[in-house]
Design a protein around this motif. Structure first.
Motif, PDB file in Angstrom:
ATOM      1  N   GLN A 289       0.801  -1.226   0.000  1.00 16.00           N
ATOM      2  CA  GLN A 289       0.000   0.000   0.000  1.00 16.00           C
ATOM      3  C   GLN A 289       0.837   1.282   0.000  1.00 16.00           C
ATOM      4  N   ALA A 290       2.153   1.153   0.029  1.00 22.24           N
ATOM      5  CA  ALA A 290       3.027   2.332   0.016  1.00 22.24           C
ATOM      6  C   ALA A 290       4.327   1.984  -0.687  1.00 22.24           C
ATOM      7  N   ALA A 291       4.640   2.739  -1.743  1.00 20.85           N
ATOM      8  CA  ALA A 291       5.851   2.458  -2.511  1.00 20.85           C
ATOM      9  C   ALA A 291       6.341   3.748  -3.164  1.00 20.85           C
ATOM     10  N   ALA A 292       7.469   3.657  -3.852  1.00 23.16           N
ATOM     11  CA  ALA A 292       8.034   4.850  -4.482  1.00 23.16           C
ATOM     12  C   ALA A 292       8.912   4.452  -5.655  1.00 23.16           C
ATOM     13  N   CYS A 293       9.094   5.399  -6.573  1.00 21.71           N
ATOM     14  CA  CYS A 293       9.975   5.184  -7.714  1.00 21.71           C
ATOM     15  C   CYS A 293      10.500   6.528  -8.205  1.00 21.71           C
ATOM     16  N   ARG A 294      11.582   6.480  -8.955  1.00 18.54           N
ATOM     17  CA  ARG A 294      12.213   7.690  -9.486  1.00 18.54           C
ATOM     18  C   ARG A 294      12.133   7.694 -11.008  1.00 18.54           C
ATOM     19  N   PHE A 295      12.153   8.903 -11.580  1.00 14.96           N
ATOM     20  CA  PHE A 295      12.080   9.051 -13.031  1.00 14.96           C
ATOM     21  C   PHE A 295      13.169  10.011 -13.509  1.00 14.96           C
ATOM     22  N   ASP A 296      13.834   9.646 -14.574  1.00 19.32           N
ATOM     23  CA  ASP A 296      14.810  10.541 -15.198  1.00 19.32           C
ATOM     24  C   ASP A 296      14.131  11.345 -16.297  1.00 19.32           C
ATOM     25  N   CYS A 297      13.012  11.946 -15.967  1.00 19.44           N
ATOM     26  CA  CYS A 297      12.254  12.750 -16.933  1.00 19.44           C
ATOM     27  C   CYS A 297      11.494  13.816 -16.165  1.00 19.44           C
ATOM     28  N   ASP A 298      10.783  14.656 -16.889  1.00 16.38           N
ATOM     29  CA  ASP A 298      10.046  15.736 -16.235  1.00 16.38           C
ATOM     30  C   ASP A 298       8.754  15.217 -15.613  1.00 16.38           C
ATOM     31  N   VAL A 299       8.134  16.051 -14.807  1.00 15.43           N
ATOM     32  CA  VAL A 299       6.946  15.682 -14.050  1.00 15.43           C
ATOM     33  C   VAL A 299       5.798  15.251 -14.956  1.00 15.43           C
ATOM     34  N   GLU A 300       5.524  15.999 -16.006  1.00 10.89           N
ATOM     35  CA  GLU A 300       4.388  15.698 -16.866  1.00 10.89           C
ATOM     36  C   GLU A 300       4.549  14.358 -17.574  1.00 10.89           C
ATOM     37  N   THR A 301       5.777  14.060 -18.012  1.00 11.14           N
ATOM     38  CA  THR A 301       6.022  12.771 -18.664  1.00 11.14           C
ATOM     39  C   THR A 301       5.835  11.631 -17.679  1.00 11.14           C
ATOM     40  N   ALA A 302       6.359  11.809 -16.473  1.00 14.48           N
ATOM     41  CA  ALA A 302       6.211  10.777 -15.437  1.00 14.48           C
ATOM     42  C   ALA A 302       4.736  10.566 -15.098  1.00 14.48           C
ATOM     43  N   LYS A 303       3.991  11.660 -14.995  1.00 11.58           N
ATOM     44  CA  LYS A 303       2.568  11.567 -14.667  1.00 11.58           C
ATOM     45  C   LYS A 303       1.826  10.742 -15.711  1.00 11.58           C
ATOM     46  N   LYS A 304       2.110  11.005 -16.970  1.00 14.03           N
ATOM     47  CA  LYS A 304       1.443  10.278 -18.051  1.00 14.03           C
ATOM     48  C   LYS A 304       1.741   8.789 -17.969  1.00 14.03           C
ATOM     49  N   MET A 305       2.999   8.424 -17.736  1.00 10.46           N
ATOM     50  CA  MET A 305       3.370   7.014 -17.658  1.00 10.46           C
ATOM     51  C   MET A 305       2.714   6.337 -16.461  1.00 10.46           C
ATOM     52  N   LEU A 306       2.663   7.040 -15.331  1.00 11.08           N
ATOM     53  CA  LEU A 306       2.076   6.473 -14.118  1.00 11.08           C
ATOM     54  C   LEU A 306       0.573   6.237 -14.284  1.00 11.08           C
ATOM     55  N   VAL A 307      -0.102   7.178 -14.890  1.00 12.64           N
ATOM     56  CA  VAL A 307      -1.544   7.022 -15.089  1.00 12.64           C
ATOM     57  C   VAL A 307      -1.825   5.874 -16.055  1.00 12.64           C
ATOM     58  N   GLU A 308      -1.027   5.771 -17.111  1.00 11.06           N
ATOM     59  CA  GLU A 308      -1.211   4.679 -18.070  1.00 11.06           C
ATOM     60  C   GLU A 308      -1.013   3.324 -17.406  1.00 11.06           C
ATOM     61  N   LYS A 309       0.016   3.223 -16.570  1.00 13.00           N
ATOM     62  CA  LYS A 309       0.255   1.951 -15.864  1.00 13.00           C
ATOM     63  C   LYS A 309      -0.828   1.702 -14.839  1.00 13.00           C
ATOM     64  N   SER A 310      -1.316   2.739 -14.198  1.00 14.74           N
ATOM     65  CA  SER A 310      -2.400   2.591 -13.219  1.00 14.74           C
ATOM     66  C   SER A 310      -3.642   1.990 -13.870  1.00 14.74           C
ATOM     67  N   LYS A 311      -3.902   2.386 -15.108  1.00 18.28           N
ATOM     68  CA  LYS A 311      -5.059   1.888 -15.837  1.00 18.28           C
ATOM     69  C   LYS A 311      -4.979   0.378 -16.002  1.00 18.28           C
ATOM     70  N   GLU A 312      -3.757  -0.136 -16.192  1.00 20.96           N
ATOM     71  CA  GLU A 312      -3.565  -1.588 -16.340  1.00 20.96           C
ATOM     72  C   GLU A 312      -3.848  -2.317 -15.027  1.00 20.96           C
ATOM     73  N   LEU A 313      -3.541  -1.669 -13.914  1.00 20.48           N
ATOM     74  CA  LEU A 313      -3.662  -2.340 -12.607  1.00 20.48           C
ATOM     75  C   LEU A 313      -5.059  -2.245 -12.005  1.00 20.48           C
ATOM     76  N   LEU A 314      -5.794  -1.220 -12.385  1.00 17.84           N
ATOM     77  CA  LEU A 314      -7.148  -1.069 -11.858  1.00 17.84           C
ATOM     78  C   LEU A 314      -8.098  -2.025 -12.571  1.00 17.84           C
ATOM     79  N   LYS A 315      -8.900  -2.720 -11.809  1.00 20.17           N
ATOM     80  CA  LYS A 315      -9.808  -3.714 -12.412  1.00 20.17           C
ATOM     81  C   LYS A 315     -11.250  -3.230 -12.295  1.00 20.17           C
TER      82      LYS A 315
END
Length: 315
Positions: A289-315
């Motif tokens: 329920q609590a985790a973290a990760c780092r990105f070598d990119c800007d905030v907006e790019t990271a946000k887009k990738m995180l939301v896309e991956k979240s879509k895969e995990l949400l059922k």
């Protein structure tokens, strides 16, 4: 090599000139673990010290304000509450391949240390360190108890998270009996805010965005916000839980911009989604329920990738 509590204690009894590493952007559990272990080793007559890549927030000063840090050449290196070497920050370059012992409670631990004491069922790493100190036969004084209690309460959200077990409560009760001032520590950790943090919290709340039918909440913390409020990344520790407080949100993402324009994301979820699975998709890790990760990119790019991956995990 994985070891047990007694094997860990035996190693510590045989070692000296010990360097203890906390993870970057330190929280109460890594600091509580590090300074509790340091106090035990000093009581044993060992030469030891604690270091961290980032500055330790002032609110944790009671963990070490009576300790004079020793200067010496380390013979052994211990990492506490550090699942992967990249969590050491810049200390990884010097110590990443020299860790003789890791004491950890993350299921995502990469087994990078020569010896690993791992209990992924522990709600806080300080639960494990408490057992190690008892196995060493060192008497736990009120200062050490305060260090350990700090780790317990901060990693469980003041004992609110589902990771909290009956053993966590028993451990906390024993530490209170040993002199940990639970009321004061809980106030410092959860009820005390600086005016600067209050200003940052206001901006963070205003930055909230919702995605995927409002099942994902994103908070963005930028360098401009730090400049505007006189804060820095060390002031953001209390922000990620805000995302879990919104009704209907299953994944909370707090993305913090760093000075070099890269960023880090703190992930908070409920039982429907494994936060560690989301973090590991981007090279990070943590708990269910609590985790973290780092990105070598800007905030907006990271946000887009995180939301896309979240879509895969949400059922």
């Amino acid at each position: 090599m994985k070891i047990n509590i007694q094997e860990c204690a035996n190693l510590l009894k045989s070692w000296d000139n010990i360097l203890i590493l906390c993870h970057a952007h330190p929280d109460g559990d890594t600091l509580g673990s590090g300074f509790a272990l340091l106090r035990a080793l000093l009581k044993m007559g060992k030469t030891a010290r604690v270091i961290c890549d980032d500055e330790i927030p002032h609110k944790y000063s009671y963990l070490f304000d009576d300790i004079e840090m020793q200067e010496f050449s380390e013979d052994y290196v211990i990492a506490v509450d550090v699942a992967t070497v990249n969590l050491l920050g810049s200390l990884q370059e010097r110590y990443g391949d020299r860790v003789n012992l890791c004491i950890d409670h993350h299921a995502t631990n990469t087994n990078y240390a020569e010896n690993l004491l791992l209990n992924e069922d522990a709600a806080a790493n300080c639960e494990i360190v408490y057992e190690v100190i008892n196995a060493l036969g060192v008497e736990i004084d009120s200062k050490t108890a305060a260090c350990l209690y700090t780790g317990l309460t901060t990693d469980t959200g003041c004992f609110r998270y589902s990771s909290t077990t009956s053993n966590t409560y028993r451990c906390a009760a024993e530490l209170i009996d040993l002199g940990a001032d639970n009321g004061r520590i809980n106030r410092l950790m959860f009820e005390t805010k600086t005016k600067k943090f209050a200003a940052l919290e206001r901006l963070a709340t205003q930055s909230m965005q919702f995605f995927l039918n409002e099942r994902v909440c994103v908070i963005t913390i930028t360098n401009e916000m730090y400049e505007q409020t006189g804060t820095d990344e060390q002031d953001t520790e209390a922000l990620p839980p805000l995302t879990r407080q919104i009704e209907g949100v299953e994944i909370g993402l707090t993305i913090r911009e760093k000075k070099d324009k890269t960023c880090k994301c703190s992930i908070r979820t409920f039982e429907s989604v494994n936060a560690a699975d989301l973090a590991s998709a981007f090279g990070g890790g943590g708990h269910k329920q609590a985790a973290a990760c780092r990105f070598d990119c800007d905030v907006e790019t990271a946000k887009k990738m995180l939301v896309e991956k979240s879509k895969e995990l949400l059922k």
